[in-house]
Design a protein around this motif. Structure first.
Motif, short mmCIF file in Angstrom:
data_model
loop_
_atom_site.label_atom_id
_atom_site.label_comp_id
_atom_site.label_asym_id
_atom_site.label_seq_id
_atom_site.Cartn_x
_atom_site.Cartn_y
_atom_site.Cartn_z
N ILE A 165 -29.85 42.29 -139.39
CA ILE A 165 -30.03 40.72 -138.87
C ILE A 165 -30.26 40.54 -137.77
N MET A 166 -29.85 41.53 -136.68
CA MET A 166 -29.62 41.28 -135.46
C MET A 166 -31.07 40.73 -134.77
N PRO A 167 -32.22 41.40 -135.21
CA PRO A 167 -33.63 40.94 -134.55
C PRO A 167 -33.86 39.63 -134.96
N TYR A 168 -33.36 38.92 -136.27
CA TYR A 168 -33.63 37.58 -136.52
C TYR A 168 -32.83 36.51 -135.58
N LEU A 169 -31.66 37.03 -135.08
CA LEU A 169 -30.81 36.32 -134.28
C LEU A 169 -31.52 36.21 -132.86
N MET A 170 -31.78 37.57 -132.53
CA MET A 170 -32.58 37.52 -131.23
C MET A 170 -33.80 36.88 -130.82
N ILE A 171 -34.50 36.53 -132.23
CA ILE A 171 -35.91 35.76 -132.08
C ILE A 171 -35.57 34.40 -131.73
N LEU A 172 -34.26 34.15 -132.24
CA LEU A 172 -34.18 32.61 -131.94
C LEU A 172 -33.60 32.40 -130.63
N GLY A 173 -32.74 33.28 -130.13
CA GLY A 173 -32.31 33.44 -128.99
C GLY A 173 -32.90 33.49 -127.67
N CYS A 174 -34.10 34.19 -127.75
CA CYS A 174 -34.58 34.69 -126.77
C CYS A 174 -35.62 33.79 -126.07
N ILE A 175 -35.64 32.51 -126.56
CA ILE A 175 -36.21 31.32 -125.80
C ILE A 175 -35.67 30.92 -124.38
N GLY A 176 -34.52 31.31 -124.39
CA GLY A 176 -33.48 31.30 -123.09
C GLY A 176 -34.21 32.07 -122.05
N PHE A 177 -34.73 33.63 -122.31
CA PHE A 177 -35.33 34.39 -121.60
C PHE A 177 -36.63 33.82 -121.09
N MET A 178 -37.26 33.25 -121.80
CA MET A 178 -38.77 32.75 -121.45
C MET A 178 -38.37 31.50 -120.59
N PHE A 179 -37.49 30.61 -120.54
CA PHE A 179 -37.01 29.33 -119.88
C PHE A 179 -36.51 30.06 -118.48
N GLY A 180 -35.91 30.95 -118.57
CA GLY A 180 -35.01 31.61 -117.65
C GLY A 180 -36.07 32.49 -116.39
N THR A 181 -36.75 33.45 -117.09
CA THR A 181 -37.71 34.31 -116.12
C THR A 181 -38.89 33.29 -115.82
N GLY A 182 -39.70 32.47 -116.38
CA GLY A 182 -40.60 31.73 -116.19
C GLY A 182 -40.12 30.64 -114.98
N GLY A 183 -39.22 29.98 -115.47
CA GLY A 183 -38.57 28.80 -114.56
C GLY A 183 -37.87 29.54 -113.08
N SER A 184 -37.28 30.68 -113.22
CA SER A 184 -36.87 31.55 -111.98
C SER A 184 -38.02 31.66 -110.93
N ALA A 185 -39.01 32.04 -111.50
CA ALA A 185 -40.34 32.23 -110.62
C ALA A 185 -40.83 30.91 -110.03
N LEU A 186 -40.95 29.99 -110.91
CA LEU A 186 -41.57 28.56 -110.42
C LEU A 186 -40.52 28.34 -109.33
N ILE A 187 -39.27 28.08 -109.81
CA ILE A 187 -38.10 27.59 -108.85
C ILE A 187 -38.19 28.30 -107.48
N ALA A 188 -38.15 29.76 -107.38
CA ALA A 188 -38.06 30.51 -106.35
C ALA A 188 -39.52 30.21 -105.40
N LYS A 189 -40.49 30.09 -106.06
CA LYS A 189 -41.93 29.75 -105.48
C LYS A 189 -41.63 28.30 -104.65
N THR A 190 -41.17 27.45 -105.54
CA THR A 190 -40.98 26.12 -105.05
C THR A 190 -39.99 26.12 -103.68
N MET A 191 -38.86 26.85 -103.64
CA MET A 191 -38.13 27.13 -102.75
C MET A 191 -38.68 27.60 -101.32
N GLY A 192 -39.58 28.79 -101.69
CA GLY A 192 -40.34 29.52 -100.83
C GLY A 192 -41.48 28.25 -99.98
#
Length: 441
Positions: free
Chosen positions: A53-80
């Motif tokens: 069942i772990m893959p099912y749980l990971m699919i639902l939770g990994c949206i946090g990685f999308m916001f985190g990695t995509g947002g981190s790049a955008l935020i750091a570029k904006t600060m730059g």
């Protein structure tokens, strides 16, 4: 304190990314602790249920990685670009949006949980255990999403050590509760699930408190307006990490289906051991990539192209050395690591040791593919990053696990990930060569 605007030698890169590396290793380790206690104190069938069942749980939770990695790049570029206030607004919008998404996904996840477990082949006691473990974990899903997201954003806030401390606190909470609830009080599978849920609460809520108040980082939660354009950019830029995590979870489901055919519950249990150990090993690559991404994004935004070229060269060297060390560790530690989880069952132990010896070849390739995808995310080229992730974690994996077992049987399943990562490295090398003029590296 090392800042994003600094010049980064190999040593400074390692110092800056070290907290992110340890943070992700520790996150993986406390997931492994769950498996250890369930396998040794509850039994083989509940252990197989957790892995199923772990893959099912990971699919639902990994949206946090999308916001985190995509947002981190955008935020750091904006600060730059020198726009500090705008960076805080983007940061806040991403946090509020991901928290709301976590609540919605938790409700939907619980509703569809029994059907998903049945679809993957669970029935009888195995199905009951999947549902019991899944429901408790899904209750904490919003905090799981935030925990994933903050792992990436702490580096953008120039507070990677604080991220490490939060992760260690969450991990120790999980380990302690596992020992008490499963090892001492014998609450079984439900105790292990509760331990994980509480640790996710700690990992997601503590950063909310920190960033919600005045702090010493470069980011804090502020009032912001809804901005669909920013969300689309962040989601598109982080789509590779979302695709990578969703694909890996879908492929894990496919692996489980194939393993049920070739080896039954023993195959799923052996695969669970591989995934636990693999998560710890690959957390080094992922942690380095997460930690280095804001540095690459900052210098790209500031148009410091010479520094960008140096960052790429030094990163490839670091990843290459780590790959060789991890392969050697995988070959020498196959039996001890397998005994730690399944030493009580000689047949299962034999399957797991052989699987681990074959699977460890993937460490020679996976780090380069993971960093390559993250590198393009840091350059805000989400499409190229997503292409690498999509091919590596879904297309190549599905082809390999479908075809190779027809030739080599059970060994073909263990070889599938090795073949997929080797092909992904070839694609990554071609894309790095083809886009070097566009991004001046």
């Amino acid at each position: 304190m090392i800042q994003l605007s600094d010049h980064f030698t190999c040593w400074r890169l390692l110092r800056f990314t070290f907290p992110s590396i340890i943070m992700l290793i520790f996150t993986s380790v406390y997931g492994v602790v769950d498996g250890f206690f369930v396998s040794n104190f509850v039994g083989k069938t509940p252990f197989a249920a957790v892995n199923l069942i772990m893959p099912y749980l990971m699919i639902l939770g990994c949206i946090g990685f999308m916001f985190g990695t995509g947002g981190s790049a955008l935020i750091a570029k904006t600060m730059g670009e020198g726009k500090a206030e705008r960076a805080n607004e983007i940061f806040s919008l991403l946090i509020y949006t991901s928290a709301a998404c976590g609540v919605i996904l938790a409700v939907l996840g619980i509703a569809f949980l029994p059907g998903a477990a049945s679809l993957m082949g669970a029935e009888g006691r195995l199905l009951e255990d999947c549902v019991a473990y899944g429901v408790i974990n899904l209750a904490a899903l919003p905090f799981y999403v935030l925990q994933f997201e903050f792992m990436c954003l702490f580096a953008a806030a120039e507070k990677p050590r604080l991220g490490l401390y939060v992760t260690v606190a969450a991990g120790l909470t999980n380990m302690a509760l596992d020992a008490v609830l499963v090892g001492v009080l014998r609450f079984g599978l439900e105790g292990a699930a509760a331990a994980t849920a509480v640790s996710q609460l700690v990992g997601g809520a503590a950063p909310l408190v920190y960033f919600g108040r005045k702090n010493t980082s470069r980011l804090r939660l502020v009032r912001c307006k809804f901005d669909g354009r920013v969300l689309r950019r962040a989601c598109a830029n982080g789509s590779s990490e979302l695709m990578s995590n969703v694909s890996m979870s879908l492929v894990s489901m496919l692996f489980n289906v194939r393993l049920m055919k070739y080896a039954g519950e023993n195959g799923i249990a052996a695969y669970g051991v591989l995934m636990y150990v693999s998560l710890v090993f690959q957390a080094v690559f992922l942690g380095y990539s997460v930690g280095a991404a804001p540095v690459i994004s900052y210098h790209h935004g500031a148009e410091n192209y010479q520094e960008g070229r140096g960052l790429l060269r030094r990163s490839l060297a670091i990843i290459g050395v780590c790959s060789l060390l991890m392969f050697a560790a995988g070959q020498t530690m196959a039996r001890p690591l397998s005994q730690l989880f399944v030493g009580y069952d000689p047949e299962l132990l034999g399957i797991t040791v052989r699987a681990f010896a074959i699977f460890s070849f993937t460490f020679l390739f996976s780090g380069l593919a993971i960093f390559g995808s993250s590198f393009f995310t840091a350059l805000n080229d989400g499409m190229t990053s997503a292409m690498i992730s999509f091919l590596r974690t879904l297309v190549f994996q599905c082809l390999a696990v479908t075809v190779l077992p027809l030739i080599w049987g059970l060994d073909g399943i263990w070889l599938s990930t090795v073949a997929a990562d080797a092909l992904a490295v070839a694609v990554t090398a071609l894309l790095l060569a083809g886009k070097r003029r566009k991004y001046h590296y």
